[in-house]
Design an enzyme around this catalytic site. Structure first.
Site, PDB file in Angstrom:
ATOM      1  N   SER A  86     -19.720 -57.632 -30.417  1.00 28.01           N
ATOM      2  CA  SER A  86     -18.825 -58.478 -29.937  1.00 28.01           C
ATOM      3  C   SER A  86     -19.534 -59.543 -28.362  1.00 28.01           C
ATOM      4  O   SER A  86     -20.446 -59.802 -28.131  1.00 28.01           O
ATOM      5  CB  SER A  86     -17.161 -58.202 -29.748  1.00 28.01           C
TER       6      SER A  86
ATOM      7  N   HIS B  67     -15.061 -63.885 -33.500  1.00 30.72           N
ATOM      8  CA  HIS B  67     -15.981 -62.576 -33.895  1.00 30.72           C
ATOM      9  C   HIS B  67     -15.383 -62.736 -35.194  1.00 30.72           C
ATOM     10  O   HIS B  67     -14.165 -62.816 -35.407  1.00 30.72           O
ATOM     11  CB  HIS B  67     -15.818 -61.275 -32.833  1.00 30.72           C
TER      12      HIS B  67
END
Length: 350
Positions: free
Chosen positions: A72, A260
């Site tokens: 991330s 993401h």
């Protein structure tokens, strides 16, 4: 995302990755010449080793440094630090180190507020301590920040957890008043966030985010329409091998967006987050849903009462029925100086 975090399911011969992220955001009280961006990349690398992830790429605007991570993203501005990590990472374990760097290197002397949030994990039993349960996370956070406030929104399997120092409206203490007075004398920073947490995504869309179907991250970004969700962003994207995708977008005035993607069919998951002020959030919401086509999503919007684009938000009445989705749950909370909207949507049966 990272190959080392993929768990094999021998019963069904499927791979599993926990796409659900833990999100920690710390705001420091303004101090002249204090700046978190004084912290060096090597110092951040050392912090992220505690978290069990690493820096992959970096971009910046005039007010924010944005890092794409192996799990991330991280954003650093003058007095705000955001870390968002998925898989089996341990972000709360690094908070002590971040506070030390903020004081010793960046020149900050006091934490103004903290926001820690996540939705329920697909496999909570696979998480490492303290992230195996919310009570343990709250206990660790309280050891750093004193008595915070913990909240749980939504039904058990689709709940969203929040820890913050913000009291509910009407319970402002003396320290909170003092911190607000200091902040009011400063130039305001972007302080509104929309987060869309999507699961059970369209397999055709998810195939875009595999090396088998996209040559690189730029191709995946364009093919999916990510580059059109909030136009004008400087995009830093990454396509993992054999699959998985992360991107940060930055713009002037400290605005950002981040996406993401965990595309595996057995555990598909996409998160979208941005603090960009828009005329109406429903345009962004519809663009995100059109791009990824989830069967279920959680929407959270955290904002000050006068933030742009938030006029139609109270209790999310404007979004009760949206693009083929049914609102299953909605909650609205008023904190000291902030409002929070949570809603859970399921796709209408076809």
């Amino acid at each position: 995302m990272a190959e080392t975090e993929i768990i094999s399911n021998s019963d069904k011969n499927e791979q599993f990755f926990e796409g659900v992220e833990k999100l920690i955001e710390i705001w420091f009280t303004p101090v002249q010449h204090a700046d978190l961006r004084k912290i060096t990349r090597q110092q951040w690398e050392n912090v992220l080793k505690i978290v069990r992830c690493e820096i992959i790429s970096f971009t910046q605007s005039d007010q924010v440094d944005a890092y794409v991570l192996s799990e991330s993203s991280m954003f650093v501005s003058r007095r705000r630090w955001i870390l968002k990590t998925c898989g089996r990472t341990t972000p709360l374990r690094c908070v002590r180190a971040v506070l030390a760097l903020a004081y010793e290197t960046a020149g900050h002397t006091r934490v103004q507020n903290v926001f820690y949030s996540r939705r329920e994990f697909a496999r909570p039993e696979a998480q490492l301590k303290p992230h195996d349960n919310f009570d343990s996370e709250v206990e660790l956070l309280d050891s750093f920040f004193g008595d915070g406030r913990a909240y749980i929104m939504g039904p058990e399997k689709d709940c969203w957890y929040l820890y913050t120092l913000l009291p509910l409206e009407g319970t402002v203490d003396a320290l909170e008043k003092e911190q607000r007075e200091v902040t009011d004398r400063e130039v305001p920073e972007p302080d509104q966030t929309i987060e869309i947490l999507m699961s059970e995504l369209d397999p055709t869309v998810m195939d875009i985010f595999t090396r088998a179907n996209s040559a690189d991250s730029a191709q995946a970004t364009k093919a999916s329409g990510i580059d059109q969700i909030i136009p004008g962003m400087v995009i830093d994207d990454y396509l993992f091998d054999p699959c998985g995708y992360s991107m940060n977008g930055v713009a002037k005035d400290g605005y950002y967006m981040t996406i993401h993607i965990t595309p595996e069919r057995s555990c598909s998951y996409v998160s979208f987050e941005s603090n960009v002020p828009v005329e109406r959030y429903d345009r962004v919401l519809r663009a995100v849903l059109a791009a990824f086509r989830p069967a279920k999503f959680i929407l959270t919007i955290f904002h000050t009462p006068d933030a742009p684009g938030t006029e139609p938000l109270p209790e999310l009445k404007a979004y009760h029925s949206l693009s083929g989705f049914e609102q299953k749950e909605a909650q609205h909370c008023r904190f000291s100086g902030y409002e929070l909207h949570y809603a859970l949507y399921n796709k209408f049966p076809s």
